[in-house]
Motif scaffolding. Structure first.
Motif, mmCIF file in Angstrom:
data_model
loop_
_atom_site.group_PDB
_atom_site.id
_atom_site.type_symbol
_atom_site.label_atom_id
_atom_site.label_comp_id
_atom_site.label_asym_id
_atom_site.label_seq_id
_atom_site.Cartn_x
_atom_site.Cartn_y
_atom_site.Cartn_z
ATOM 1 N N ARG A 285 0.825 -1.200 0.000
ATOM 2 C CA ARG A 285 0.000 0.000 0.000
ATOM 3 C C ARG A 285 0.865 1.258 0.000
ATOM 4 N NH1 ARG A 285 -4.361 1.618 4.695
ATOM 5 N NH2 ARG A 285 -2.463 1.852 5.930
ATOM 6 N N ALA A 286 1.871 1.269 0.860
ATOM 7 C CA ALA A 286 2.748 2.439 0.955
ATOM 8 C C ALA A 286 3.470 2.702 -0.362
ATOM 9 C CB ALA A 286 3.759 2.240 2.082
ATOM 10 N N ASP A 287 3.808 1.638 -1.087
ATOM 11 C CA ASP A 287 4.524 1.790 -2.358
ATOM 12 C C ASP A 287 3.658 2.419 -3.445
ATOM 13 O OD1 ASP A 287 6.780 0.689 -1.249
ATOM 14 O OD2 ASP A 287 6.444 -1.323 -2.052
ATOM 15 N N LEU A 288 2.327 2.324 -3.291
ATOM 16 C CA LEU A 288 1.423 2.935 -4.266
ATOM 17 C C LEU A 288 1.300 4.444 -4.066
ATOM 18 C CD1 LEU A 288 -1.544 0.376 -4.288
ATOM 19 C CD2 LEU A 288 -0.011 0.859 -6.198
ATOM 20 N N VAL A 289 1.625 4.913 -2.876
ATOM 21 C CA VAL A 289 1.378 6.311 -2.513
ATOM 22 C C VAL A 289 2.045 7.326 -3.438
ATOM 23 C CG1 VAL A 289 1.767 8.053 -0.725
ATOM 24 C CG2 VAL A 289 0.822 5.817 -0.116
ATOM 25 N N GLN B 11 -5.728 -0.817 -7.891
ATOM 26 C CA GLN B 11 -4.636 -1.472 -7.164
ATOM 27 C C GLN B 11 -4.747 -1.219 -5.664
ATOM 28 O OE1 GLN B 11 -0.555 -1.210 -8.740
ATOM 29 N NE2 GLN B 11 -1.410 -0.311 -10.605
ATOM 30 N N LEU B 12 -5.114 0.014 -5.308
ATOM 31 C CA LEU B 12 -5.261 0.354 -3.897
ATOM 32 C C LEU B 12 -6.402 -0.441 -3.264
ATOM 33 C CD1 LEU B 12 -4.435 2.070 -1.458
ATOM 34 C CD2 LEU B 12 -6.015 3.839 -2.274
ATOM 35 N N GLU B 13 -7.519 -0.539 -3.969
ATOM 36 C CA GLU B 13 -8.653 -1.301 -3.447
ATOM 37 C C GLU B 13 -8.287 -2.768 -3.267
ATOM 38 O OE1 GLU B 13 -11.692 -0.531 -6.285
ATOM 39 O OE2 GLU B 13 -12.180 1.462 -5.491
ATOM 40 N N GLY B 14 -7.562 -3.321 -4.247
ATOM 41 C CA GLY B 14 -7.128 -4.709 -4.135
ATOM 42 C C GLY B 14 -6.185 -4.915 -2.977
ATOM 43 N N THR B 15 -5.301 -3.935 -2.770
ATOM 44 C CA THR B 15 -4.347 -4.026 -1.662
ATOM 45 C C THR B 15 -5.047 -3.938 -0.320
ATOM 46 O OG1 THR B 15 -2.579 -3.065 -3.013
ATOM 47 C CG2 THR B 15 -2.295 -2.974 -0.624
ATOM 48 N N GLU B 16 -6.040 -3.058 -0.223
ATOM 49 C CA GLU B 16 -6.801 -2.946 1.032
ATOM 50 C C GLU B 16 -7.499 -4.273 1.348
ATOM 51 O OE1 GLU B 16 -6.506 -0.725 3.106
ATOM 52 O OE2 GLU B 16 -6.053 1.171 2.138
ATOM 53 N N ASN B 17 -7.993 -4.934 0.313
ATOM 54 C CA ASN B 17 -8.612 -6.254 0.530
ATOM 55 C C ASN B 17 -7.589 -7.263 1.027
ATOM 56 O OD1 ASN B 17 -11.163 -5.381 -0.278
ATOM 57 N ND2 ASN B 17 -10.823 -5.932 -2.423
ATOM 58 N N ARG B 18 -6.392 -7.216 0.455
ATOM 59 C CA ARG B 18 -5.328 -8.132 0.887
ATOM 60 C C ARG B 18 -4.911 -7.850 2.326
ATOM 61 N NH1 ARG B 18 -3.502 -6.823 -4.430
ATOM 62 N NH2 ARG B 18 -3.645 -8.608 -5.851
ATOM 63 N N VAL B 19 -4.881 -6.567 2.680
ATOM 64 C CA VAL B 19 -4.555 -6.186 4.054
ATOM 65 C C VAL B 19 -5.585 -6.777 5.010
ATOM 66 C CG1 VAL B 19 -4.505 -4.258 5.686
ATOM 67 C CG2 VAL B 19 -3.279 -4.071 3.518
ATOM 68 N N THR B 20 -6.850 -6.661 4.641
ATOM 69 C CA THR B 20 -7.925 -7.185 5.490
ATOM 70 C C THR B 20 -7.798 -8.689 5.684
ATOM 71 O OG1 THR B 20 -9.442 -5.438 4.766
ATOM 72 C CG2 THR B 20 -10.430 -7.411 5.721
#
Length: 204
Positions: free
Chosen positions: A48-52, A135-144
């Motif tokens: 997530r941080a890398d997408l910022v 990509q951010l939405e997918g990453t948030e799902n992976r985080v969850t």
């Protein structure tokens, strides 16, 4: 000496069985499982941080004057970068809480950054922005998902630490409960803050 050689293997077998029976091996397994799940949580947060930087770059192209939001995102990312999220962190409640606070700050900052697009139709239509948003939405799902697996693994580990008679083994080998996401901070991480642009000036 010969007697000792005959007794030693029996002693080792007995010791092994004793350790197994008292839960020592189970502690070893769960401890490694917790480390593995924690590593996955950290990996997804890093993703997530890398997408910022790319997200900020695209948004700046359409809303360069949103300095406060960009500053908040930069500050949040800097704070995350200053924390060493090693497996040792989950044994330190204060360090774990600090890590969660930094991730909460990033969640809020990203929410405000993404909300800017509602005021800039051209930004919403930008193909790169839409790709980064996905990509951010997918990453948030992976985080969850990663966070959920970590929670369950730590719960099992902590129950073993506190239950009798395995708690005796925990005391003997210095196993202690590990930090976990609480209901409060789980909700804080999972729920993006609401942003009201109803009073914001119209985009030029």
């Amino acid at each position: 000496m010969k007697h000792l050689k005959r007794v030693l293997p029996l002693f080792l077998v007995f010791a092994g069985l004793s350790l197994s029976g008292c839960g020592y091996n189970h502690f070893q397994q769960l401890d490694e499982d917790v480390k593995a799940q924690w590593s996955e949580v950290v990996n997804q947060y890093q993703r997530r941080a890398d997408l910022v930087p790319n997200l900020v770059g695209v948004v700046k192209g359409y809303a360069a004057h949103e300095e406060q939001v960009f500053a908040e995102v930069a500050q949040a990312r800097s704070k995350i970068g200053s924390i060493q999220a090693t497996p040792a962190l989950i044994n330190d409640e204060a360090a774990f809480t600090k890590f969660l606070a930094a991730q909460n700050q990033m969640t809020g900052a990203l929410s405000r950054l993404m909300a800017i697009s509602e005021n800039y139709p051209q930004l919403k239509a930008d193909g790169l922005f839409r790709d980064l948003q996905a990509q951010l939405e997918g990453t948030e799902n992976r985080v969850t998902v990663a966070r959920g697996r970590y929670i369950e693994t730590v719960r099992e580990y902590n129950v073993l630490v506190r239950s009798f008679p395995s708690n005796l083994t925990a005391m003997m080998f210095h196993y202690s409960p590990k930090a976990n996401f609480s209901v409060q901070n789980e909700e804080a991480i999972s729920t993006a803050p609401k942003v009201d642009f109803s009073n914001a000036p119209a985009a030029k």
